[in-house]
Design a protein around this motif. Structure first.
Motif, PDB file in Angstrom:
ATOM      1  N   PRO A 182       2.210  48.634  -8.584  1.00 58.94           N
ATOM      2  CA  PRO A 182       1.393  49.651  -7.908  1.00 58.94           C
ATOM      3  C   PRO A 182      -0.042  49.602  -8.422  1.00 58.94           C
ATOM      4  CG  PRO A 182       2.892  50.690  -9.460  1.00 58.94           C
ATOM      5  CD  PRO A 182       3.202  49.229  -9.472  1.00 58.94           C
ATOM      6  N   ASP A 185      -2.861  55.852  -3.274  1.00 58.33           N
ATOM      7  CA  ASP A 185      -1.528  56.421  -3.365  1.00 58.33           C
ATOM      8  C   ASP A 185      -0.469  55.412  -2.952  1.00 58.33           C
ATOM      9  OD1 ASP A 185      -2.463  58.935  -4.108  1.00 58.33           O
ATOM     10  OD2 ASP A 185      -2.713  59.551  -2.019  1.00 58.33           O
ATOM     11  N   ASN A 186      -0.872  54.356  -2.268  1.00 56.67           N
ATOM     12  CA  ASN A 186       0.114  53.497  -1.623  1.00 56.67           C
ATOM     13  C   ASN A 186      -0.329  52.028  -1.549  1.00 56.67           C
ATOM     14  OD1 ASN A 186      -1.934  53.716   0.182  1.00 56.67           O
ATOM     15  ND2 ASN A 186      -0.722  54.583   1.826  1.00 56.67           N
ATOM     16  N   TYR A 202      -0.174  48.157  -3.268  1.00 51.94           N
ATOM     17  CA  TYR A 202       0.698  47.355  -4.128  1.00 51.94           C
ATOM     18  C   TYR A 202       0.285  45.892  -4.087  1.00 51.94           C
ATOM     19  CZ  TYR A 202       3.568  51.462  -3.276  1.00 51.94           C
ATOM     20  OH  TYR A 202       4.017  52.749  -3.159  1.00 51.94           O
ATOM     21  N   GLN A 208       0.106  47.812   1.752  1.00 50.82           N
ATOM     22  CA  GLN A 208      -0.240  49.219   1.796  1.00 50.82           C
ATOM     23  C   GLN A 208       0.674  49.900   2.799  1.00 50.82           C
ATOM     24  OE1 GLN A 208      -4.415  50.155   2.487  1.00 50.82           O
ATOM     25  NE2 GLN A 208      -4.209  51.746   0.955  1.00 50.82           N
ATOM     26  N   ALA A 209       1.073  51.133   2.496  1.00 52.95           N
ATOM     27  CA  ALA A 209       2.002  51.866   3.356  1.00 52.95           C
ATOM     28  C   ALA A 209       1.322  53.112   3.902  1.00 52.95           C
ATOM     29  CB  ALA A 209       3.248  52.252   2.572  1.00 52.95           C
ATOM     30  N   TYR A 244       5.449  49.073   5.444  1.00 51.63           N
ATOM     31  CA  TYR A 244       4.390  48.499   4.625  1.00 51.63           C
ATOM     32  C   TYR A 244       3.632  47.461   5.430  1.00 51.63           C
ATOM     33  CZ  TYR A 244       6.967  50.680   0.893  1.00 51.63           C
ATOM     34  OH  TYR A 244       7.611  51.592   0.104  1.00 51.63           O
ATOM     35  N   ASN A 299      -7.114  56.708  -0.913  1.00 48.72           N
ATOM     36  CA  ASN A 299      -6.295  57.885  -0.633  1.00 48.72           C
ATOM     37  C   ASN A 299      -7.048  58.920   0.195  1.00 48.72           C
ATOM     38  OD1 ASN A 299      -7.974  58.783  -2.646  1.00 48.72           O
ATOM     39  ND2 ASN A 299      -6.349  59.612  -3.936  1.00 48.72           N
TER      40      ASN A 299
END
Length: 87
Positions: free
Chosen positions: A22, A32-33, A35, A45-46, A51, A66
């Motif tokens: 992460p 926040d999302n 990887y 990214q999600a 994803y 974010n």
């Protein structure tokens, strides 16, 4: 009447590789999302349920913070940071 099919340039996957790392922050950006997978050498990214494999060129990664603002990040600097943190 003719119609033109438009295919998306985005690639979506249901699950992340097992080795993802992460990325919560980089410089003044917070995530926040976001990887990174060393085995696939891809960033993910999600934004919602699935994803997305992120677009990148030789030097930069395009992602969202974010706060939903677009960011262009140096891949080399980000990977250097990830490598130094995992030691």
């Amino acid at each position: 009447m003719s119609s033109t099919a438009r295919t998306s340039h985005l690639q979506w996957i249901d699950d992340l590789p097992e080795d993802v790392v992460p990325i919560n922050e980089f410089k003044n950006h917070k995530f926040d999302n976001l990887y990174y997978s060393p085995s696939t050498n891809e960033f993910y990214q999600a934004p919602k349920l699935k994803y997305r494999i992120l677009s990148k060129d030789e030097k930069y990664l395009k992602c969202r913070t974010n706060k939903s603002s677009s960011s262009k990040i140096s891949i080399k600097k980000l990977l250097d940071k990830l490598t130094n943190n995992s030691s």
